[in-house]
Motif scaffolding. Sequence first.
Motif, PDB file in Angstrom:
ATOM      1  N   UNK A   1      34.592  39.092  24.394  1.00 51.59           N
ATOM      2  CA  UNK A   1      35.968  39.352  24.845  1.00 51.59           C
ATOM      3  C   UNK A   1      36.080  39.054  26.342  1.00 51.59           C
ATOM      4  N   UNK A   2      35.066  39.462  27.082  1.00 52.72           N
ATOM      5  CA  UNK A   2      35.084  39.230  28.527  1.00 52.72           C
ATOM      6  C   UNK A   2      35.036  37.731  28.845  1.00 52.72           C
TER       7      UNK A   2
ATOM      8  N   UNK B   1      44.288  32.572  23.501  1.00 43.91           N
ATOM      9  CA  UNK B   1      43.697  33.897  23.262  1.00 43.91           C
ATOM     10  C   UNK B   1      43.408  34.105  21.770  1.00 43.91           C
TER      11      UNK B   1
ATOM     12  N   UNK C   1      38.341  45.364  29.978  1.00 43.70           N
ATOM     13  CA  UNK C   1      38.360  44.374  31.064  1.00 43.70           C
ATOM     14  C   UNK C   1      38.560  44.974  32.460  1.00 43.70           C
TER      15      UNK C   1
ATOM     16  N   UNK D   1      35.290  34.211  18.886  1.00 44.37           N
ATOM     17  CA  UNK D   1      34.400  35.339  19.189  1.00 44.37           C
ATOM     18  C   UNK D   1      34.059  36.074  17.906  1.00 44.37           C
TER      19      UNK D   1
ATOM     20  N   UNK E   1      48.040  39.937  28.531  1.00 45.61           N
ATOM     21  CA  UNK E   1      47.394  39.968  27.218  1.00 45.61           C
ATOM     22  C   UNK E   1      47.609  41.322  26.552  1.00 45.61           C
TER      23      UNK E   1
ATOM     24  N   UNK F   1      36.010  35.333  26.801  1.00 49.25           N
ATOM     25  CA  UNK F   1      37.305  34.777  26.370  1.00 49.25           C
ATOM     26  C   UNK F   1      38.344  35.039  27.449  1.00 49.25           C
ATOM     27  N   UNK F   2      38.324  36.249  27.970  1.00 49.01           N
ATOM     28  CA  UNK F   2      39.281  36.622  29.023  1.00 49.01           C
ATOM     29  C   UNK F   2      39.112  35.733  30.251  1.00 49.01           C
TER      30      UNK F   2
ATOM     31  N   UNK G   1      46.575  38.719  34.395  1.00 44.25           N
ATOM     32  CA  UNK G   1      46.237  38.084  33.108  1.00 44.25           C
ATOM     33  C   UNK G   1      46.021  39.169  32.052  1.00 44.25           C
TER      34      UNK G   1
ATOM     35  N   UNK H   1      40.413  32.052  20.989  1.00 46.67           N
ATOM     36  CA  UNK H   1      39.187  32.621  21.570  1.00 46.67           C
ATOM     37  C   UNK H   1      38.737  33.856  20.793  1.00 46.67           C
ATOM     38  N   UNK H   2      39.692  34.691  20.399  1.00 50.35           N
ATOM     39  CA  UNK H   2      39.352  35.908  19.640  1.00 50.35           C
ATOM     40  C   UNK H   2      38.755  35.520  18.291  1.00 50.35           C
TER      41      UNK H   2
ATOM     42  N   UNK I   1      37.988  32.834  30.438  1.00 50.27           N
ATOM     43  CA  UNK I   1      38.331  31.427  30.180  1.00 50.27           C
ATOM     44  C   UNK I   1      39.845  31.195  30.107  1.00 50.27           C
TER      45      UNK I   1
END
Lengths: 229, 229
Positions: free
Chosen positions: A216-217, B212, B148, B219, B164, A219-220, B160, B215-216, A222
């Motif tokens: 998650x970190x 996002x 985060x 992940x 999100x 992804x964040x 950011x 990416x999620x 990026x």
Amino acid sequence: VTYCLSIITESGLVIAADSRTNAGVDYVSTYQKLFDFSRPQERVIVLCTSGNLSVTQGVLNLINQDLRYEDRVNLHNLPTLYDVAKYIGMKLREVQDEHRAYLQRDGIDHQCTLLLIYSQGNFIQATEETPFLQIGETKYGKPILDRIVNFQTSVEAATKCALLSIDSTMKSNISVGPPINLIAYYRDSFEIKHRLQLTRGDAYLVKVRHLWEKAIREAFDSMPSIDWS
Amino acid sequence: VTYCLSIITESGLVIAADSRTNAGVDYVSTYQKLFDFSRPQERVIVLCTSGNLSVTQGVLNLINQDLRYEDRVNLHNLPTLYDVAKYIGMKLREVQDEHRAYLQRDGIDHQCTLLLIYSQGNFIQATEETPFLQIGETKYGKPILDRIVNFQTSVEAATKCALLSIDSTMKSNISVGPPINLIAYYRDSFEIKHRLQLTRGDAYLVKVRHLWEKAIREAFDSMPSIDWS
């Protein structure tokens, strides 16, 4: 607080529940919230409970009492799942009717929900469009389900997603906690295929939590930053 | 429903709010929830509102009335932020006292919260340990903040993350919606550095949302599957 969820897909069903119960923040303990009333090879019935513990335990007691007598209507002889849900809803109403006045008088919440039979005894089922149901502390763990799960998701992926959904909830609300109970069922198999209890220090749980945080970190990091101009 | 949040870090402050208001699901409209009462070079005061719209508008009106008279205690002459919060809490109590009995009689919720002044008029501030505050529909967007944000996070990263967090909330609750209003403030600058409104189709919003989601999902796919044995 409780968090239980179930994901149904074309290939099967996953049910997951935490085990923390609290009467105020100064009385926190561990109770099972996932109950198996299956008859292997014939029917699989798993109940998840949330809400007033004396009410959910009362319902389970009535259900178990009926199971002791073959001539009574019970979870092992009801013909359809619709009948099963209606039967449990009736038991729920019965227990609540018995205690409601006394609980209300002292301002104690008598609400209780089973997956997914509402506190009022009516019920709903998951569908292809929304293939999951949640009870208890549902919000923290919903975004991951909304993003990942659909009716085509495999049982393995659904299990992983259920676990991450519970993990997000545990991180944001300390009154949801391990052990996590998991059950996996494959369509038309009429028996529970997998059953697992993950305790606090479970190696897989620790590993997935760590990897997920990291992912998650990353992804964040990026994601592009906002352009204020 | 509303979702507003603010993140404070060692280098500055980010405030973000959605703009959806509803009186039942059949009356949904757009209202600003982020109000700037700053005096550039001297003080920056931004209010975020959540809850009963007539109450929050009443509070804003009282605040604006006081601002018209230099000899009145108002947001431009109060000496500290503590006094500002206390003053707003008093205004909130004043409006609620005026309407409470009538709203309660018809079962209408008179609660309203400002970031972060409770509906009862008392208030809290963010701290280094928990450097964010949320009001309204707070739960869907909390997991990403929990994972985060810390006090060392940069203003850019905090922005950011706020975005999100709102995006996750919009995905899970349709009564939270765009435009999203964003404000960024750098410590001891005494003026708002950046201010932006992102509408539904905003290119950055669409891009970040898409990236996002992707990416999620990646992940998620990279997480190890459970070992049932």
